[in-house]
Design a protein around this motif. Structure first.
Motif, mmCIF file in Angstrom:
data_model
loop_
_atom_site.group_PDB
_atom_site.id
_atom_site.type_symbol
_atom_site.label_atom_id
_atom_site.label_comp_id
_atom_site.label_asym_id
_atom_site.label_seq_id
_atom_site.Cartn_x
_atom_site.Cartn_y
_atom_site.Cartn_z
ATOM 1 N N GLY A 1 0.809 -1.220 0.000
ATOM 2 C CA GLY A 1 0.000 0.000 0.000
ATOM 3 C C GLY A 1 0.836 1.261 0.000
ATOM 4 N N PRO A 2 0.229 2.380 -0.397
ATOM 5 C CA PRO A 2 0.959 3.647 -0.454
ATOM 6 C C PRO A 2 1.341 4.195 0.912
ATOM 7 C CG PRO A 2 -1.385 3.994 -0.899
ATOM 8 C CD PRO A 2 -1.178 2.512 -0.856
ATOM 9 N N ALA A 3 0.753 3.665 1.987
ATOM 10 C CA ALA A 3 1.058 4.174 3.321
ATOM 11 C C ALA A 3 2.339 3.589 3.905
ATOM 12 C CB ALA A 3 -0.104 3.886 4.272
ATOM 13 N N ALA A 4 2.916 2.572 3.251
ATOM 14 C CA ALA A 4 4.085 1.891 3.812
ATOM 15 C C ALA A 4 5.256 2.840 4.087
ATOM 16 C CB ALA A 4 4.519 0.744 2.902
ATOM 17 N N PRO A 5 5.629 3.742 3.171
ATOM 18 C CA PRO A 5 6.744 4.657 3.482
ATOM 19 C C PRO A 5 6.473 5.525 4.708
ATOM 20 C CG PRO A 5 6.321 4.627 1.128
ATOM 21 C CD PRO A 5 5.195 3.882 1.764
ATOM 22 N N VAL A 6 5.232 5.965 4.862
ATOM 23 C CA VAL A 6 4.884 6.792 6.018
ATOM 24 C C VAL A 6 5.002 5.975 7.301
ATOM 25 C CG1 VAL A 6 3.048 8.100 7.140
ATOM 26 C CG2 VAL A 6 3.377 8.288 4.675
ATOM 27 N N LEU B 1 9.904 -5.275 9.623
ATOM 28 C CA LEU B 1 8.665 -4.559 9.871
ATOM 29 C C LEU B 1 7.538 -5.585 9.920
ATOM 30 C CD1 LEU B 1 8.122 -1.498 10.205
ATOM 31 C CD2 LEU B 1 7.159 -1.521 7.914
ATOM 32 N N ARG B 2 6.890 -5.726 11.068
ATOM 33 C CA ARG B 2 5.841 -6.718 11.266
ATOM 34 C C ARG B 2 4.542 -6.029 11.649
ATOM 35 N NH1 ARG B 2 8.173 -11.880 11.867
ATOM 36 N NH2 ARG B 2 10.109 -11.809 10.652
#
Length: 267
Positions: free
Chosen positions: A101-106, A181-182
């Motif tokens: 998803g696009p939220a992963a970097p945030v 990252l879990r």
């Protein structure tokens, strides 16, 4: 650490008996290196993770990291520690985070920022115990001997003093990689492998690492975007960085440590 699976399981059983009474369910090897091994353990309240260290200093460092970050950053919960067996009983998090998803970097950047600013939210007794590692104390102490340019490192600390004040303990140096990252059952994202958290250096290397980690996970995020995400996340947690002061700190950090590239974060 033993390499034979039978010997590894025997070591885990010994650690449980010595330091974690009541946890005696099925044990399975999850990962094993010569420095440490991780097991899943079925305890009375469900699965847990048992981590054994071969090195006393590594054990002490990881125990300290979990103690400092437990209430201040998204890390696995520490249920118990065993000094005799150099073991930690942790929250078991087998499910990887969803990187699609696009939220992963945030989410990743916010996790890193939470670690870097964690000491701003420590309990009073922890703040007192770590006072010798505060920015104020480090700024007047001799620079670490391994630095390529101690003068540049003084600039890094001065920039952090301006951004955070003298009481921050500069936690960082995470072992960042996508598999660390879990997610919990409720969907919250958690950072694993925090034993590399150090209270005597800044966490700027984690910021430098972020673009590469995101690329490994399939996200082509520009250096400018990563810098902006980090500024937003640290500002929300009490920092007073600006784009210019953070870039200056990064350049000084590269000079101090001999780091060859900042991956465009300083432009």
């Amino acid at each position: 650490m033993p390499t034979d699976p039978v010997a590894l399981l025997a070591r885990a059983r010994h650690a449980l008996a010595a330091d974690h009474p009541g946890v005696n369910g099925r044990v399975r090897v999850v990962s094993a290196r010569y420095t440490a091994a991780v097991f899943s353990v079925h305890g009375p309240d469900g699965p847990m993770a048992l981590k054994l260290h071969a090195d006393p200093a590594a054990y002490a460092g990881e125990a300290l990291a979990y103690a400092l970050l437990a209430d201040a950053a998204p890390v696995a919960l520490l249920h118990a520690e065993g000094e005799a067996s150099q073991s930690l009983l942790l929250e078991y998090l087998p499910d990887p985070a969803d990187w699609s998803g696009p939220a992963a970097p945030v989410l990743l950047t916010e996790g890193v920022a939470a670690v870097h600013t964690a000491s701003l939210r420590l309990a009073d007794h922890a703040t007192e115990a770590m006072a010798g590692f505060s920015l104020g104390a480090l700024h007047s102490a001799p620079a670490p001997v391994w630095l390529a340019d101690p003068g540049a490192f003084a600039e890094v600390l001065a920039a952090h003093l301006d951004a955070y004040g003298p009481h921050l303990v500069p936690l960082g140096h995470l072992d960042l990689k996508p598999e660390h990252l879990r997610r919990r059952a409720d969907g919250r994202v958690v950072l694993l492998d925090v034993e590399s958290v150090r209270p005597d250096v800044t966490g700027l290397i984690d910021l430098v690492t972020l673009p590469a980690v995101l690329r490994q996970a399939g996200h082509e995020v520009s250096a400018e975007r990563v810098l902006g995400l980090y500024l937003d996340a640290t500002t929300a947690r009490g920092a007073r960085w600006t784009g210019d002061t953070l870039k200056e700190a990064l350049r000084a950090y590269a000079a101090a440590t001999g780091l060859e590239s900042l991956h465009g974060l300083d432009r």
